[in-house]
Design a protein around this motif. Structure first.
Motif, PDB file in Angstrom:
ATOM      1  N   LEU A  10      43.180  58.166  52.076  1.00 41.59           N
ATOM      2  CA  LEU A  10      43.240  56.964  51.249  1.00 41.59           C
ATOM      3  C   LEU A  10      42.039  56.069  51.524  1.00 41.59           C
ATOM      4  N   TRP A  11      41.576  55.357  50.472  1.00 37.74           N
ATOM      5  CA  TRP A  11      40.429  54.465  50.592  1.00 37.74           C
ATOM      6  C   TRP A  11      40.884  53.048  50.927  1.00 37.74           C
ATOM      7  N   TYR A  12      40.133  52.395  51.830  1.00 42.10           N
ATOM      8  CA  TYR A  12      40.362  50.999  52.180  1.00 42.10           C
ATOM      9  C   TYR A  12      39.021  50.268  52.151  1.00 42.10           C
ATOM     10  N   ALA A  13      39.060  48.964  51.794  1.00 43.41           N
ATOM     11  CA  ALA A  13      37.816  48.200  51.671  1.00 43.41           C
ATOM     12  C   ALA A  13      37.687  47.108  52.725  1.00 43.41           C
ATOM     13  N   GLY A  14      38.635  47.032  53.667  1.00 38.98           N
ATOM     14  CA  GLY A  14      38.511  46.097  54.774  1.00 38.98           C
ATOM     15  C   GLY A  14      39.091  44.719  54.559  1.00 38.98           C
ATOM     16  N   ASN A  15      39.724  44.463  53.408  1.00 37.31           N
ATOM     17  CA  ASN A  15      40.306  43.145  53.158  1.00 37.31           C
ATOM     18  C   ASN A  15      41.822  43.124  53.321  1.00 37.31           C
ATOM     19  N   SER A  16      42.468  44.247  53.026  1.00 32.93           N
ATOM     20  CA  SER A  16      43.919  44.353  53.141  1.00 32.93           C
ATOM     21  C   SER A  16      44.294  45.837  53.158  1.00 32.93           C
ATOM     22  N   THR A  17      45.372  46.157  53.851  1.00 34.82           N
ATOM     23  CA  THR A  17      45.845  47.551  53.895  1.00 34.82           C
ATOM     24  C   THR A  17      47.087  47.749  53.039  1.00 34.82           C
ATOM     25  N   THR A  18      47.450  46.738  52.245  1.00 31.80           N
ATOM     26  CA  THR A  18      48.670  46.831  51.449  1.00 31.80           C
ATOM     27  C   THR A  18      48.638  48.007  50.488  1.00 31.80           C
ATOM     28  N   ARG A  19      49.811  48.552  50.255  1.00 34.24           N
ATOM     29  CA  ARG A  19      49.956  49.633  49.273  1.00 34.24           C
ATOM     30  C   ARG A  19      51.097  49.340  48.300  1.00 34.24           C
ATOM     31  N   LYS A  20      51.645  48.123  48.404  1.00 36.49           N
ATOM     32  CA  LYS A  20      52.782  47.827  47.533  1.00 36.49           C
ATOM     33  C   LYS A  20      52.861  46.366  47.079  1.00 36.49           C
ATOM     34  N   VAL A  23      47.868  37.894  37.311  1.00 38.65           N
ATOM     35  CA  VAL A  23      46.933  36.822  36.967  1.00 38.65           C
ATOM     36  C   VAL A  23      47.313  35.513  37.658  1.00 38.65           C
ATOM     37  N   ASP A  24      46.294  34.775  38.105  1.00 41.05           N
ATOM     38  CA  ASP A  24      46.404  33.476  38.757  1.00 41.05           C
ATOM     39  C   ASP A  24      46.724  33.564  40.250  1.00 41.05           C
ATOM     40  N   MET A  25      46.844  34.788  40.794  1.00 41.93           N
ATOM     41  CA  MET A  25      47.034  34.936  42.232  1.00 41.93           C
ATOM     42  C   MET A  25      45.666  35.039  42.909  1.00 41.93           C
ATOM     43  N   SER A  26      45.614  34.764  44.220  1.00 43.57           N
ATOM     44  CA  SER A  26      44.356  34.838  44.946  1.00 43.57           C
ATOM     45  C   SER A  26      44.619  35.214  46.395  1.00 43.57           C
ATOM     46  N   GLY A  27      43.539  35.634  47.100  1.00 40.87           N
ATOM     47  CA  GLY A  27      43.672  35.985  48.498  1.00 40.87           C
ATOM     48  C   GLY A  27      43.011  37.317  48.816  1.00 40.87           C
ATOM     49  N   PRO A  28      43.100  37.768  50.075  1.00 44.79           N
ATOM     50  CA  PRO A  28      42.450  39.015  50.483  1.00 44.79           C
ATOM     51  C   PRO A  28      42.993  40.251  49.770  1.00 44.79           C
ATOM     52  N   GLU A  29      44.275  40.219  49.385  1.00 49.51           N
ATOM     53  CA  GLU A  29      44.831  41.375  48.660  1.00 49.51           C
ATOM     54  C   GLU A  29      44.131  41.539  47.316  1.00 49.51           C
ATOM     55  N   VAL A  30      43.844  40.400  46.648  1.00 52.60           N
ATOM     56  CA  VAL A  30      43.128  40.467  45.369  1.00 52.60           C
ATOM     57  C   VAL A  30      41.705  40.972  45.590  1.00 52.60           C
ATOM     58  N   ALA A  31      41.056  40.523  46.676  1.00 52.00           N
ATOM     59  CA  ALA A  31      39.707  41.006  46.992  1.00 52.00           C
ATOM     60  C   ALA A  31      39.720  42.509  47.250  1.00 52.00           C
ATOM     61  N   GLU A  32      40.764  42.991  47.946  1.00 44.31           N
ATOM     62  CA  GLU A  32      40.893  44.436  48.196  1.00 44.31           C
ATOM     63  C   GLU A  32      41.011  45.191  46.868  1.00 44.31           C
ATOM     64  N   LEU A  33      41.834  44.653  45.961  1.00 46.33           N
ATOM     65  CA  LEU A  33      41.985  45.254  44.637  1.00 46.33           C
ATOM     66  C   LEU A  33      40.653  45.315  43.909  1.00 46.33           C
ATOM     67  N   GLN A  34      39.902  44.211  43.935  1.00 42.15           N
ATOM     68  CA  GLN A  34      38.612  44.170  43.238  1.00 42.15           C
ATOM     69  C   GLN A  34      37.632  45.185  43.827  1.00 42.15           C
ATOM     70  N   GLN A  93      49.254  44.254  35.625  1.00 40.43           N
ATOM     71  CA  GLN A  93      49.715  43.813  36.937  1.00 40.43           C
ATOM     72  C   GLN A  93      49.643  44.974  37.923  1.00 40.43           C
ATOM     73  N   VAL A  94      49.593  44.647  39.211  1.00 45.37           N
ATOM     74  CA  VAL A  94      49.399  45.676  40.230  1.00 45.37           C
ATOM     75  C   VAL A  94      50.652  45.818  41.090  1.00 45.37           C
ATOM     76  N   GLY A  95      51.120  47.067  41.189  1.00 45.69           N
ATOM     77  CA  GLY A  95      52.266  47.393  42.030  1.00 45.69           C
ATOM     78  C   GLY A  95      51.978  48.664  42.813  1.00 45.69           C
ATOM     79  N   PRO A  96      52.983  49.278  43.420  1.00 41.55           N
ATOM     80  CA  PRO A  96      52.782  50.470  44.249  1.00 41.55           C
ATOM     81  C   PRO A  96      52.051  51.608  43.543  1.00 41.55           C
ATOM     82  N   GLN A  97      52.369  51.873  42.270  1.00 42.41           N
ATOM     83  CA  GLN A  97      51.734  52.988  41.572  1.00 42.41           C
ATOM     84  C   GLN A  97      50.235  52.751  41.372  1.00 42.41           C
ATOM     85  N   THR A  98      49.867  51.527  40.991  1.00 44.76           N
ATOM     86  CA  THR A  98      48.449  51.218  40.783  1.00 44.76           C
ATOM     87  C   THR A  98      47.693  51.240  42.110  1.00 44.76           C
ATOM     88  N   TRP A  99      48.307  50.691  43.176  1.00 45.77           N
ATOM     89  CA  TRP A  99      47.670  50.740  44.495  1.00 45.77           C
ATOM     90  C   TRP A  99      47.407  52.189  44.917  1.00 45.77           C
TER      91      TRP A  99
END
Length: 265
Positions: free
Chosen positions: A189-199, A204-215, A254-260
Motif C-alpha cells: 500500500l502507498w502512503y504519503a507521510g501525512n496520515s495512515t488512515t484507510r477508513k 467537502v469543507d473538511m481539512s487536516g492531514p487526512e485531506v492532505a494525504e488524500l490529495q 466523498q471518501v470512505g474505505p473503498q476510495t482509500w
C-alpha cells in the motif's frame, strides 16, 4: 409545488448572480437532483450544495450542467470564474453560515424539478437590487474600517511599543501548516507521510492531514486535486469523482474505505 429557497446571507453579489444563472440552467434541463446527478456524474448532495450557494461547483460540473440543458456554457463559465475570485474573498471576510442555513437544502422540488411559479429566478423580486447594494456597501465599509484600524495600531506600535504592551513580548503569528508528499510503499500500500488512515470519511469543507494525504494519493494516481493544502474544496472533490470513475467505485465525491483502498494500492 416546489420553489427555490433563499441563498445564505452575506454572499458576494457576483456569487449570487452565478448561482441564479446556475439555477436557470438546472430548470431549463427539466431534471430533478437525482436525474441531474445521473446525467452529470456529480452526486445529488453535491448539486444541492452548488444550487444552495453553500459550495462552488468545479468547472467540469458547470459544463456538464450546460450540456444537459442544451445551452452554450460560455457566459456561465465566465460568471463561474468571477464567482471563484469573489468566493475566496468571501471566505476570508464574510460571516459564517448559520447551522439552519447549512442544513437546509438549496431547493425543494417536485419530480420535474421546476419552481412553483414556473420562473427561473428568485432575484427579480422587488427590493432585491437595493438589498444587494446594501450588502456590498456594508462589506466594503467593514473591510475598510478593519484595514484602517490595523494600520493605525501598527503605526502606534512601531513608534511607541510600550503603549501596546509588545515591547518585550513578540506577537504570535499563525502560519499555515505545510504539507508534503513523501511517498513510501508498505505491505503493498502507498502512503504519503501525512496520515495512515484507510477508513476515515472525508467530504467537502473538511481539512487536516487526512485531506492532505488524500490529495497526495490523488496526485500519485495522476489526478490533480489543485494542490496539497489540506483543504477539501471543489477541486479536490472533482479529483475524487474522477478517481471514483477510474476505479469504478460509487460516485459521490466523498471518501470512505473503498476510495482509500483504491488510492493506496
Amino acid at each position: 409545488m416546489g420553489r427555490w429557497k433563499a441563498l445564505p446571507s452575506g454572499l458576494d453579489p457576483t456569487v449570487v448572480e452565478f448561482v441564479a444563472q446556475l439555477r436557470r440552467f438546472k430548470d431549463a434541463s427539466g431534471l430533478n437532483l437525482r436525474e441531474l446527478a445521473a446525467r452529470t456524474g456529480y452526486s445529488a448532495s453535491s448539486w444541492n450544495r452548488y444550487l444552495g450557494g453553500r459550495s462552488l461547483p468545479p468547472r467540469e460540473a458547470v459544463e456538464a450542467l450546460a450540456a444537459t440543458a442544451g445551452a452554450d456554457p460560455t457566459r456561465l463559465l465566465a460568471r463561474h470564474e468571477t464567482a471563484q475570485g469573489a468566493w475566496g474573498f468571501e471566505q476570508a471576510v464574510g460571516e459564517p453560515v448559520s447551522a439552519e442555513e447549512d442544513s437546509a437544502p438549496g431547493v425543494q422540488e417536485t419530480a420535474g424539478g421546476r419552481h412553483a411559479d414556473g420562473g427561473f429566478s428568485v432575484f427579480g423580486r422587488l427590493g432585491a437590487a437595493p438589498l444587494k447594494s446594501r450588502l456590498r456597501l456594508l462589506l466594503t465599509v467593514g473591510v475598510s474600517a478593519a484595514v484602517g484600524a490595523a494600520i493605525t495600531l501598527l503605526a502606534v506600535e512601531l513608534e511607541h511599543p510600550q503603549l501596546s504592551g509588545t515591547a518585550t513580548r513578540p506577537a504570535a503569528v499563525a502560519r499555515p501548516v505545510p504539507y508534503t508528499c513523501d511517498y513510501v510503499r508498505k505491505s503493498g500500500l502507498w502512503y504519503a507521510g501525512n496520515s495512515t488512515t484507510r477508513k476515515d470519511h472525508l467530504e467537502v469543507d473538511m481539512s487536516g492531514p487526512e485531506v492532505a494525504e488524500l490529495q497526495c494519493l490523488l496526485q500519485r494516481a495522476g489526478i490533480s486535486p489543485g494542490g496539497v493544502d489540506g483543504n477539501f474544496g471543489p477541486l479536490t472533490e472533482s479529483a475524487v469523482i474522477k478517481a471514483q470513475k477510474t476505479y469504478r467505485l460509487g460516485i459521490d465525491g466523498q471518501v470512505g474505505p473503498q476510495t482509500w483502498t483504491a488510492l493506496r494500492r
